[in-house]
Design an enzyme around this catalytic site. Sequence first.
Site, short mmCIF file in Angstrom:
data_model
loop_
_atom_site.label_atom_id
_atom_site.label_comp_id
_atom_site.label_asym_id
_atom_site.label_seq_id
_atom_site.Cartn_x
_atom_site.Cartn_y
_atom_site.Cartn_z
N GLN A 98 1.11 -0.70 -0.13
CA GLN A 98 0.47 -0.21 -0.10
C GLN A 98 1.28 0.89 0.37
OE1 GLN A 98 -3.39 -0.60 3.21
NE2 GLN A 98 -2.02 -2.24 3.71
N ASN A 99 2.05 1.52 0.19
CA ASN A 99 2.64 1.97 0.57
C ASN A 99 3.55 3.54 -0.84
OD1 ASN A 99 2.65 1.34 2.91
ND2 ASN A 99 5.20 0.26 2.49
N HIS A 116 -1.21 1.27 -4.43
CA HIS A 116 -1.43 3.01 -3.47
C HIS A 116 -0.90 3.80 -5.05
CE1 HIS A 116 -4.07 1.82 0.06
NE2 HIS A 116 -4.72 1.90 -1.02
N PRO A 212 3.72 -4.18 15.51
CA PRO A 212 4.07 -4.34 16.82
C PRO A 212 2.65 -4.20 17.78
CG PRO A 212 5.19 -2.92 16.03
CD PRO A 212 4.16 -3.71 14.74
P1 OAD Z 1 -1.25 2.81 9.14
O1 OAD Z 1 -0.49 3.92 9.36
O2 OAD Z 1 -2.88 2.80 8.95
O3 OAD Z 1 -0.59 1.96 10.33
C1 OAD Z 1 0.67 1.09 10.16
C2 OAD Z 1 0.89 0.03 11.35
O4 OAD Z 1 2.35 0.06 11.10
C3 OAD Z 1 -0.10 0.30 12.30
O5 OAD Z 1 -0.49 -0.67 12.76
C4 OAD Z 1 1.53 -0.16 13.17
O6 OAD Z 1 1.03 -0.64 14.92
C5 OAD Z 1 1.96 -0.55 12.28
N1 OAD Z 1 4.27 -0.16 12.36
C6 OAD Z 1 4.09 0.53 12.87
N2 OAD Z 1 6.06 0.13 12.87
C7 OAD Z 1 5.68 -0.90 12.88
C8 OAD Z 1 6.63 -1.24 12.55
N3 OAD Z 1 8.43 -1.33 12.77
N4 OAD Z 1 7.24 -2.42 12.20
C9 OAD Z 1 6.24 -3.05 11.72
N5 OAD Z 1 4.83 -2.82 11.71
C10 OAD Z 1 4.97 -1.42 12.28
O7 OAD Z 1 -0.81 2.12 7.85
P2 OAD Z 1 -1.50 1.83 6.17
O8 OAD Z 1 -2.48 0.66 7.07
O9 OAD Z 1 -0.35 1.20 5.18
O10 OAD Z 1 -3.45 5.35 1.98
O11 OAD Z 1 -2.14 2.79 6.23
C11 OAD Z 1 -3.18 2.16 4.25
C12 OAD Z 1 -3.06 3.70 4.28
O12 OAD Z 1 -3.93 4.35 4.62
C13 OAD Z 1 -2.24 3.34 2.86
O13 OAD Z 1 -1.62 3.39 2.10
C14 OAD Z 1 -2.50 5.42 3.01
C15 OAD Z 1 -3.26 5.84 4.16
O14 OAD Z 1 -5.01 6.51 4.26
C16 OAD Z 1 -3.41 5.78 0.64
O15 OAD Z 1 -3.18 6.95 1.25
C17 OAD Z 1 -4.22 6.04 -0.25
#
Ligand code: OAD
Length: 250
Positions: A98-99, A116, A212
């Site tokens: 999604q990144n 995305h 985490p």
């Molecule tokens: P989020 O910011 O919603 O979630 C990030 C996740 O990463 C959280 O569940 C954290 O607990 C986890 N996390 C943090 N540090 C970590 C680490 N060191 N190792 C593993 N996990 C860790 O991000 P996404 O789920 O990617 O969309 O969000 C989805 C979409 O929402 C994005 O692509 C973006 C956003 O709006 C668009 O821009 C279309």
Amino acid sequence: MLNQVADIISNCTVGAALTGAGISAESGVPTFRGQQGLWKKFRPEQLATMEAFLASPDVVWEWYNWRRELISDVSPNPGHYALKEMEDFFSKFTLITQNVDNLHRVVGSSRVLELHGNIYHNKCVDCGLALAEDLEIDPSAIPVCGKCGGQVRPDVVWFGEMLPGDVMEFAFADAEKAEVFITVGTSALVQPAASLPLVAKRAGATLIEINPERTPLSDIADFSFRAKSGELLPQLVTVLRERQKGAGGK
Ligand code: OAD
Ligand code: ZN
């Protein structure tokens, strides 16, 4: 638990992973949700929608220029490298992300599906034509499309927009075929990406989560690791390599 997961991977040939902002957190790219998340400081509807762009393209471009700069200053972390190495343990491994930060491509992952978009890509806001990647965008004088005169916009998916159809089709098809599906660093709240692990699991995949924090997937996953991806994924690769050596290669 790591040994059990390594056992399963050693007996499978088709794998897939879904990554979210968390995989890049250890590189210094801010995530979207959570205490330090971008959506705590910025309002997505003012920055990441077509309405916002039509109303204030300069503000939207300032935000994307800032993110481009931030992202171009960071490097992939051990989690990105470990996911590239994961390809060695499957005959087919798809990396669905999604990144938009390009970091999976930087480490050379072979089959990357960017749901995305990619923050470095540009397209025309009107006709959708792909435009040069190396355009310097001055928010007060946004370049225009040579074909129709529409303004240049970043080729990322904004709220309310459809995902690129071909990429999504491949992602769902590969999720269905996967015997092992690993979700890494995603809050699993944004659709349709959040459905991919469920599709994989329903089709029989072993679902592994690395995060985490707990997410809606934590109870559904067969294995849910409360860990940082930059730490856990390399550990998993080390265990898999040791087995590969022990078995004289897979
Ligand atoms: P989020 O910011 O919603 O979630 C990030 C996740 O990463 C959280 O569940 C954290 O607990 C986890 N996390 C943090 N540090 C970590 C680490 N060191 N190792 C593993 N996990 C860790 O991000 P996404 O789920 O990617 O969309 O969000 C989805 C979409 O929402 C994005 O692509 C973006 C956003 O709006 C668009 O821009 C279309
Ligand atoms: Zn155009």
